[in-house]
Design an enzyme around this catalytic site. Structure first.
Site, PDB file in Angstrom:
ATOM      1  N   GLU A 112      -0.107 -25.930 -23.992  1.00 56.26           N
ATOM      2  CA  GLU A 112      -0.395 -26.920 -22.937  1.00 56.26           C
ATOM      3  C   GLU A 112      -1.090 -26.153 -21.818  1.00 56.26           C
ATOM      4  OE1 GLU A 112      -0.648 -28.480 -20.032  1.00 56.26           O
ATOM      5  OE2 GLU A 112       1.234 -29.590 -19.712  1.00 56.26           O
TER       6      GLU A 112
ATOM      7  N   LYS B 208      10.606 -16.899 -22.102  1.00 57.43           N
ATOM      8  CA  LYS B 208      10.050 -16.055 -21.042  1.00 57.43           C
ATOM      9  C   LYS B 208       9.466 -16.959 -19.956  1.00 57.43           C
ATOM     10  CE  LYS B 208       6.411 -14.229 -19.613  1.00 57.43           C
ATOM     11  NZ  LYS B 208       6.689 -14.280 -18.177  1.00 57.43           N
TER      12      LYS B 208
ATOM     13  N   GLU C 284       7.149 -14.872 -14.238  1.00 57.02           N
ATOM     14  CA  GLU C 284       7.767 -13.818 -13.419  1.00 57.02           C
ATOM     15  C   GLU C 284       7.932 -14.268 -11.975  1.00 57.02           C
ATOM     16  OE1 GLU C 284       5.065 -13.841 -15.164  1.00 57.02           O
ATOM     17  OE2 GLU C 284       3.405 -12.692 -14.299  1.00 57.02           O
TER      18      GLU C 284
ATOM     19  N   GLY D  88       0.598 -22.925 -19.649  1.00 56.99           N
ATOM     20  CA  GLY D  88       0.037 -22.051 -18.624  1.00 56.99           C
ATOM     21  C   GLY D  88      -1.462 -22.213 -18.545  1.00 56.99           C
ATOM     22  N   GLY D  89      -2.139 -21.158 -18.144  1.00 58.91           N
ATOM     23  CA  GLY D  89      -3.578 -21.234 -17.901  1.00 58.91           C
ATOM     24  C   GLY D  89      -4.402 -21.158 -19.185  1.00 58.91           C
TER      25      GLY D  89
ATOM     26  N   GLU E  22     -10.346 -26.150 -13.215  1.00 56.15           N
ATOM     27  CA  GLU E  22      -9.103 -26.562 -12.573  1.00 56.15           C
ATOM     28  C   GLU E  22      -8.834 -25.649 -11.366  1.00 56.15           C
ATOM     29  OE1 GLU E  22      -5.582 -25.608 -14.929  1.00 56.15           O
ATOM     30  OE2 GLU E  22      -4.789 -27.589 -14.519  1.00 56.15           O
TER      31      GLU E  22
ATOM     32  N   THR F  53      -5.102 -17.532 -20.494  1.00 54.69           N
ATOM     33  CA  THR F  53      -3.940 -16.958 -21.187  1.00 54.69           C
ATOM     34  C   THR F  53      -3.778 -17.642 -22.549  1.00 54.69           C
ATOM     35  OG1 THR F  53      -2.913 -16.713 -19.022  1.00 54.69           O
ATOM     36  CG2 THR F  53      -1.508 -16.342 -20.910  1.00 54.69           C
ATOM     37  N   GLY F  54      -4.005 -18.945 -22.587  1.00 52.70           N
ATOM     38  CA  GLY F  54      -3.918 -19.687 -23.855  1.00 52.70           C
ATOM     39  C   GLY F  54      -4.896 -19.128 -24.882  1.00 52.70           C
TER      40      GLY F  54
ATOM     41  N   CYS G 111      -0.306 -29.994 -13.842  1.00 55.81           N
ATOM     42  CA  CYS G 111      -1.364 -29.954 -14.864  1.00 55.81           C
ATOM     43  C   CYS G 111      -2.061 -31.305 -14.992  1.00 55.81           C
ATOM     44  CB  CYS G 111      -0.788 -29.504 -16.197  1.00 55.81           C
ATOM     45  SG  CYS G 111       0.654 -30.414 -16.712  1.00 55.81           S
TER      46      CYS G 111
HETATM   47  O1  TXE Z   1      -0.886 -18.712 -15.454  1.00 50.73           O
HETATM   48  P1  TXE Z   1      -0.534 -17.854 -16.702  1.00 50.73           P
HETATM   49  P2  TXE Z   1      -1.291 -18.234 -14.006  1.00 50.73           P
HETATM   50  C1  TXE Z   1      -3.316 -22.901 -14.776  1.00 50.73           C
HETATM   51  C2  TXE Z   1      -3.797 -23.123 -13.359  1.00 50.73           C
HETATM   52  C3  TXE Z   1      -3.629 -21.773 -12.751  1.00 50.73           C
HETATM   53  C4  TXE Z   1      -4.025 -20.896 -13.899  1.00 50.73           C
HETATM   54  C5  TXE Z   1      -3.539 -19.479 -13.843  1.00 50.73           C
HETATM   55  O2  TXE Z   1      -5.149 -23.475 -13.376  1.00 50.73           O
HETATM   56  O3  TXE Z   1      -4.453 -21.570 -11.641  1.00 50.73           O
HETATM   57  O4  TXE Z   1      -3.452 -21.522 -15.014  1.00 50.73           O
HETATM   58  O5  TXE Z   1      -2.160 -19.464 -13.537  1.00 50.73           O
HETATM   59  C6  TXE Z   1       2.665 -15.765 -19.084  1.00 50.73           C
HETATM   60  N1  TXE Z   1       0.944 -13.084 -23.106  1.00 50.73           N
HETATM   61  N2  TXE Z   1      -1.936 -23.288 -14.967  1.00 50.73           N
HETATM   62  O6  TXE Z   1      -2.172 -17.028 -14.074  1.00 50.73           O
HETATM   63  O7  TXE Z   1      -0.866 -16.415 -16.501  1.00 50.73           O
HETATM   64  C7  TXE Z   1       3.047 -15.655 -17.638  1.00 50.73           C
HETATM   65  O8  TXE Z   1       3.880 -14.558 -17.416  1.00 50.73           O
HETATM   66  C8  TXE Z   1       2.000 -13.900 -22.997  1.00 50.73           C
HETATM   67  C9  TXE Z   1      -1.745 -24.519 -15.653  1.00 50.73           C
HETATM   68  O9  TXE Z   1      -0.083 -18.101 -13.207  1.00 50.73           O
HETATM   69  O10 TXE Z   1      -1.110 -18.554 -17.861  1.00 50.73           O
HETATM   70  C10 TXE Z   1       3.705 -16.994 -17.420  1.00 50.73           C
HETATM   71  O11 TXE Z   1       5.028 -16.957 -17.932  1.00 50.73           O
HETATM   72  N3  TXE Z   1       2.337 -14.542 -21.865  1.00 50.73           N
HETATM   73  C11 TXE Z   1      -0.370 -24.693 -16.048  1.00 50.73           C
HETATM   74  C12 TXE Z   1       2.858 -17.933 -18.279  1.00 50.73           C
HETATM   75  O12 TXE Z   1       2.174 -17.089 -19.194  1.00 50.73           O
HETATM   76  C13 TXE Z   1       1.553 -14.363 -20.799  1.00 50.73           C
HETATM   77  C14 TXE Z   1       0.720 -24.165 -15.251  1.00 50.73           C
HETATM   78  C15 TXE Z   1       1.834 -18.761 -17.494  1.00 50.73           C
HETATM   79  O13 TXE Z   1       1.065 -17.922 -16.711  1.00 50.73           O
HETATM   80  C16 TXE Z   1       0.417 -13.540 -20.851  1.00 50.73           C
HETATM   81  C17 TXE Z   1       0.395 -22.916 -14.626  1.00 50.73           C
HETATM   82  C18 TXE Z   1       0.126 -12.883 -22.068  1.00 50.73           C
HETATM   83  N4  TXE Z   1      -0.930 -12.091 -22.213  1.00 50.73           N
HETATM   84  C19 TXE Z   1      -0.919 -22.537 -14.476  1.00 50.73           C
HETATM   85  N5  TXE Z   1      -0.178 -13.569 -19.643  1.00 50.73           N
HETATM   86  C20 TXE Z   1      -0.052 -25.975 -16.776  1.00 50.73           C
HETATM   87  N6  TXE Z   1      -0.616 -26.143 -17.961  1.00 50.73           N
HETATM   88  O14 TXE Z   1       0.737 -26.770 -16.310  1.00 50.73           O
HETATM   89  C21 TXE Z   1       0.552 -14.377 -18.853  1.00 50.73           C
HETATM   90  N7  TXE Z   1       1.609 -14.855 -19.549  1.00 50.73           N
END
Ligand code: TXE
Length: 492
Positions: free
Chosen positions: A249, A174, A177, A227-228, A384, A231-232, A283
């Site tokens: 990560e 996935k 989006e 991701g963020g 961040e 969300t993690g 990141c």
């Molecule tokens: O990330 P999200 P966002 C950090 C960076 C950024 C912040 C938020 O600080 O400002 O995160 O970014 C999916 N269950 N990074 O909100 O939401 C989502 O659809 C399962 C660091 O855009 O974490 C996408 O595919 N999946 C980072 C993915 O999670 C879910 C890179 C990442 O999106 C979900 C990007 C859920 N409940 C942002 N909610 C890095 N580590 O490099 C969202 N997603």
């Protein structure tokens, strides 16, 4: 009809026909329209992955066979590199040339894991009994949900897909989006390479909707997520119910320490790149400059001057050095972050606002920004921004530099500049971050593990451990001369 979901070896539209537009962060034009999966599509993808795994259609292939498949995928990615790079720069707004570098890295990732698959796996354990053979074997872990972000969309997915394939897992990808196109292209290649039906599946849509079942479903064994942090945390809580394996990560707030005895020109140049590459949407960006007091003015004045020179522009702007932020929402987060920093007492030296050039009016362009006079306790130093924002702190002693560099809940990466090799080595070893660069900042190789200490995540991608995340370890004890254990009585 938009049919961009790949489920059980077939391309489909969403079961209710839903689709959504993808907009360019450069000028908001629609660059693609893709299917938006429903809950029933997600269920179908999970079922296909589970059934394909349990059937052994792929999980029973040898490591050698799976490596050959992954090597073929690398070849096909190389063939389509420019096509994929175009999709990536359309979705992310990054320069086409940067997207080309990214695709080259994706190819290297597949080649690395293909080669790793050919190495010896498992081992024989000498248990000291002639009649017993004892073996450790590595088996595919099962079904994995692979959830990716928008900053390096294909690369971050590749770090998961390539080892999952070599390990023999079935999976559901996935992508974000906001940036789905390169994952669709990868899936077409995975299909063309001859991956058995049901092994690789693609679901598109917002994480909060289609991501949730990918975490909750008991048929999923592993979630690998980039991701963020928030969300993690949500994923970790949800995964607890079924004790899923997790690989996370979650970004960083990475210290970049410059000692007075450094090669100052190289340090300044790298500090600018570390903070402003891809407009800080990295990141491992070096967003926390930690500089020895005696060189503070020299270093910071020059960084500010160079930050002011950075040319922003869209995918095909040949003069551009970096691009827009991913979305209006992200731009607004970054602006608020800077405002909060200034309200906390940070001194804004450059940037701090959206670009006001007419050619940027439709895009999410934010100027490279430097906040001076920061301290570790400030929000803008701890959190961040994921934008082009560098904070500056000063230190007087080596111990202070280390303490400041470690004063963060994150632990992804860090850099240290000094011509004193022993001092640099001491600092590198004292910093609690997953990657440390000495007299450099940013390079990585697929052969080296990548991941974070502390709240930057769990597990490692790339290297050898990056494959290990997708493997179960089994001990098989075979008694070649069975006899009674003699522990309990056999008779009255
Ligand atoms: O990330 P999200 P966002 C950090 C960076 C950024 C912040 C938020 O600080 O400002 O995160 O970014 C999916 N269950 N990074 O909100 O939401 C989502 O659809 C399962 C660091 O855009 O974490 C996408 O595919 N999946 C980072 C993915 O999670 C879910 C890179 C990442 O999106 C979900 C990007 C859920 N409940 C942002 N909610 C890095 N580590 O490099 C969202 N997603």
């Amino acid at each position: 009809m938009v049919a961009t979901l790949y489920i059980d070896g077939a391309w489909r539209q969403a079961s209710d026909g839903s689709a959504h537009d993808v907009h360019s962060p450069h000028d908001q034009r629609i660059v693609a329209t893709v299917s938006q999966a429903t809950q029933s599509d997600v269920q179908d993808a999970i079922t296909a992955a589970r059934e394909s795994f349990d059937s052994g259609i792929f999980s029973s292939w040898s490591f050698n066979e799976r490596s050959a498949l992954v090597a073929k995928i690398a070849d096909l990615l190389e063939r389509d590199a420019d096509l994929i790079a175009r999709k990536e720069s359309d979705d992310t707004g990054k320069r086409f040339i940067e997207a080309q570098y990214d695709v080259a890295d994706v190819v290297s990732t597949f080649r690395h894991f293909a080669a790793l698959g050919l190495k010896e796996h498992g081992r024989v354990v000498d248990v000291g009994l002639d009649h017993v053979s004892s073996r450790i074997v590595h088996e595919p872990l099962g079904v994995a949900s692979l959830i990716g972000p928008w900053n390096y969309p294909l690369l971050q997915i590749a770090w998961k897909v390539a080892p999952a394939l070599v390990a023999g897992c079935s999976f559901i990808v996935k992508p974000s989006e906001l940036t789905p196109q390169s994952a669709i292209a990868l899936m077409k290649i995975i299909e063309e390479a001859g991956t058995p039906k049901g092994v690789a599946n693609l679901i598109l849509g917002p994480g909060s909707v289609v991501g949730t079942p990918l975490i909750n479903d008991p048929r999923i064994d592993l979630v690998s997520f980039t991701g963020g942090l928030t969300t993690g945390q949500t994923i970790m809580r949800a995964a607890a119910t079924t004790i899923k394996k997790l690989a996370l990560e979650l970004g960083g707030k990475n210290p970049h320490i410059i000692f007075a005895d450094a090669d100052i020109e190289a340090a300044i140049d790298n500090a600018v790149t570390a903070a402003f590459l891809h407009s800080g949407q990295v990141c491992s960006a070096g967003t926390r400059l930690i500089v020895e007091r005696s060189i503070h003015d020299q270093v910071v004045n020059e960084i500010v001057r160079r930050a002011g020179l950075i040319t922003l522009g869209g995918p095909d702007d040949r003069l551009a050095e970096t691009g827009p932020l991913i979305s209006q929402a992200h731009l607004s987060n970054v602006s608020q972050y800077v405002e909060k920093g200034v309200a906390e007492g940070a001194q804004l030296l450059v940037g701090g606002k959206r670009s006001d050039l007419p050619e940027h009016a439709q895009g999410w362009y934010y100027l490279p920004t430097v906040l001076d006079n920061c301290t570790s306790k400030m929000f803008c130093v701890q959190e961040e921004s994921f934008g082009p924002v560098m904070t500056v702190e000063v230190f007087d002693t080596e111990a202070q530099a280390i303490a400041i560099g470690n004063d963060t809940p994150f632990g992804l990466s860090g850099g240290v500049w000094s011509k004193d090799a022993e001092k640099a080595a001491r600092v590198a070893s004292a910093l609690r971050h997953g990657t440390i660069w000495v007299n450099d900042f940013g390079p990585y190789r697929p052969a080296a593990e990548w991941g974070g200490y502390k709240q930057s995540g769990i597990g490692r991608e790339l290297g050898e451990h990056g494959l290990g995340e997708y493997l179960e370890i089994k001990h098989i004890w075979t008694n070649n001369a069975p006899s009674r254990s003699g522990w309990f009585r056999a008779h009255e």
